[in-house]
Design a protein around this motif. Structure first.
Motif, short mmCIF file in Angstrom:
data_model
loop_
_atom_site.label_atom_id
_atom_site.label_comp_id
_atom_site.label_asym_id
_atom_site.label_seq_id
_atom_site.Cartn_x
_atom_site.Cartn_y
_atom_site.Cartn_z
N ALA A 65 -4.34 4.55 -12.64
CA ALA A 65 -5.32 3.72 -11.94
C ALA A 65 -5.90 2.65 -12.87
O ALA A 65 -6.18 2.91 -14.05
CB ALA A 65 -6.43 4.59 -11.37
N ASP A 66 -6.06 1.44 -12.32
CA ASP A 66 -6.63 0.27 -12.98
C ASP A 66 -5.68 -0.37 -13.99
O ASP A 66 -6.03 -1.40 -14.58
CB ASP A 66 -7.97 0.57 -13.65
CG ASP A 66 -9.01 1.05 -12.65
OD1 ASP A 66 -9.81 1.93 -12.99
OD2 ASP A 66 -8.99 0.55 -11.51
N LYS A 124 -2.79 -2.75 -15.17
CA LYS A 124 -2.21 -3.97 -14.65
C LYS A 124 -0.83 -4.14 -15.26
O LYS A 124 -0.68 -4.19 -16.48
CB LYS A 124 -3.08 -5.19 -14.99
CG LYS A 124 -2.47 -6.52 -14.52
CD LYS A 124 -3.29 -7.72 -14.96
CE LYS A 124 -4.52 -7.88 -14.12
NZ LYS A 124 -5.24 -9.16 -14.41
N THR A 148 -2.04 -4.87 -9.94
CA THR A 148 -3.01 -3.90 -10.46
C THR A 148 -3.01 -2.65 -9.60
O THR A 148 -3.08 -2.73 -8.37
CB THR A 148 -4.42 -4.50 -10.50
OG1 THR A 148 -4.40 -5.67 -11.33
CG2 THR A 148 -5.43 -3.50 -11.06
N TYR A 149 -2.94 -1.50 -10.24
CA TYR A 149 -2.93 -0.19 -9.58
C TYR A 149 -4.34 0.11 -9.11
O TYR A 149 -5.24 0.38 -9.91
CB TYR A 149 -2.48 0.83 -10.61
CG TYR A 149 -2.16 2.23 -10.14
CD1 TYR A 149 -2.94 2.89 -9.20
CD2 TYR A 149 -1.10 2.90 -10.70
CE1 TYR A 149 -2.65 4.18 -8.82
CE2 TYR A 149 -0.80 4.21 -10.32
CZ TYR A 149 -1.58 4.84 -9.39
OH TYR A 149 -1.29 6.12 -9.03
N ARG A 150 -4.57 0.05 -7.80
CA ARG A 150 -5.89 0.31 -7.22
C ARG A 150 -5.85 1.65 -6.49
O ARG A 150 -5.37 1.73 -5.36
CB ARG A 150 -6.27 -0.81 -6.24
CG ARG A 150 -6.33 -2.19 -6.85
CD ARG A 150 -7.50 -2.35 -7.76
NE ARG A 150 -7.65 -3.74 -8.21
CZ ARG A 150 -8.36 -4.10 -9.26
NH1 ARG A 150 -8.97 -3.19 -10.01
NH2 ARG A 150 -8.47 -5.38 -9.59
N LYS A 151 -6.37 2.67 -7.14
CA LYS A 151 -6.32 3.99 -6.53
C LYS A 151 -7.26 4.09 -5.33
O LYS A 151 -6.97 4.73 -4.33
CB LYS A 151 -6.69 5.06 -7.57
CG LYS A 151 -6.47 6.49 -7.09
CD LYS A 151 -6.81 7.49 -8.17
CE LYS A 151 -6.60 8.91 -7.65
NZ LYS A 151 -7.07 9.92 -8.63
N GLU A 152 -8.41 3.41 -5.40
CA GLU A 152 -9.40 3.53 -4.32
C GLU A 152 -8.90 2.92 -3.02
O GLU A 152 -9.29 3.36 -1.94
CB GLU A 152 -10.71 2.87 -4.75
CG GLU A 152 -10.65 1.38 -5.00
CD GLU A 152 -10.19 1.00 -6.40
OE1 GLU A 152 -9.66 1.88 -7.12
OE2 GLU A 152 -10.32 -0.18 -6.74
N THR A 153 -8.02 1.91 -3.12
CA THR A 153 -7.47 1.30 -1.91
C THR A 153 -5.98 1.63 -1.75
O THR A 153 -5.34 1.11 -0.84
CB THR A 153 -7.63 -0.23 -1.95
OG1 THR A 153 -7.04 -0.74 -3.16
CG2 THR A 153 -9.10 -0.61 -1.88
N THR A 154 -5.46 2.49 -2.60
CA THR A 154 -4.03 2.86 -2.63
C THR A 154 -3.15 1.62 -2.47
O THR A 154 -2.28 1.54 -1.58
CB THR A 154 -3.68 3.91 -1.55
OG1 THR A 154 -3.94 3.40 -0.24
CG2 THR A 154 -4.46 5.17 -1.77
N SER A 155 -3.39 0.64 -3.33
CA SER A 155 -2.66 -0.61 -3.23
C SER A 155 -2.09 -1.04 -4.58
O SER A 155 -2.57 -0.60 -5.65
CB SER A 155 -3.56 -1.71 -2.67
OG SER A 155 -4.62 -1.99 -3.56
N THR A 190 0.85 -1.18 0.00
CA THR A 190 0.00 0.00 0.00
C THR A 190 0.89 1.23 0.00
O THR A 190 2.05 1.18 0.40
CB THR A 190 -0.94 0.04 1.22
OG1 THR A 190 -0.16 -0.02 2.41
CG2 THR A 190 -1.92 -1.11 1.20
#
Lengths: 113, 120
Positions: free
Chosen positions: A53-54, A56, A65-72, A24
């Protein structure tokens, strides 16, 4: 400031097991995200990256995978091999150039036959 | 194409001494950055050189200094060595190099194998 937190190791898996290494991040801008791998006695090698974001990133059977909503930006591989034994670093860069990279502390993976 | 080469690979110094580490960048790359990797930690950014000038610096004291030469090779100098300076020092080269806080789109860094410094 910008930072990366990744799961602490060491992680020990049997060959052909599924791998997840959690990562994260906290960033002031819109970062690019990276996974680097360090084999014993060698420098860092870029494993994969994602710049928005999104996206892969994938390479050698590894994915993240770039997950902006979970900053992961969790690293996964469906079936690890002994040759995957190394230290894995999650990193970010908020610069439109290429530095500085901000690294996590690294996760050591050992795969046993 | 040749990769990034660093020298020496290992060295031992005593407190108070000075050290110079060298880096040859990958062919075609014009930017060099240096990182310090303490044992069990991730690399930390020291500084970056582009067109022979420092154009980005991390949280390191002035006794850490560097140079970039016209052929894009680079040196890292550390004065008045302290025990905590013991680490793996990594050099990375890339193409481009204007560090700017404008956003995403980073280029790829090519790392050398590092110089392991032990301070006694």
């Amino acid at each position: 400031g910008d930072s990366v937190t990744q799961m602490e190791g060491p992680v020990t898996l049997s060959e052909e097991a599924f791998l997840t290494i959690n990562c994260t991040y906290t960033a002031t801008g819109y970062p690019s995200l990276f996974w680097y791998v360090q084999y014993p006695g060698e420098g860092l090698q870029l494993l994969l990256k994602a710049t928005k974001a999104d996206d892969k990133g994938s390479n050698k059977g590894f994915e993240a995978t770039y997950r902006k909503e979970t900053t992961s930006f969790h690293l996964e591989k469906g079936s690890v091999q002994v040759s995957d034994s190394a230290v894995y670093f999650c990193a970010l860069s908020v610069s439109s150039g290429n530095t500085p990279l901000v690294f996590g502390k690294g996760t050591r993976l050992s795969v046993i036959a | 194409e040749t990769g990034v080469t660093q020298s020496p690979t290992h060295l031992i110094k005593t407190r108070g001494q000075q050290v110079t580490l060298r880096c040859s960048s990958q062919s075609g790359h014009n930017t060099v950055s240096w990182y310090q990797q303490a044992l069990g930690q991730g690399p930390q950014f020291i500084f970056q050189y582009y067109r022979e000038e420092e154009n980005g610096r991390g949280n390191f004291p002035p006794r850490f200094s560097g140079l970039q030469f016209p052929n894009y090779s680079s040196e890292l100098n550390v004065n008045a060595l302290e025990l905590d300076d013991s680490a793996l020092y990594l050099c990375a080269s890339s193409l481009g190099g204007q560090a700017s806080p404008r956003g995403a789109g980073a280029n790829v860094l090519t790392f050398g194998a590092g110089s392991r410094l032990t301070v006694l």
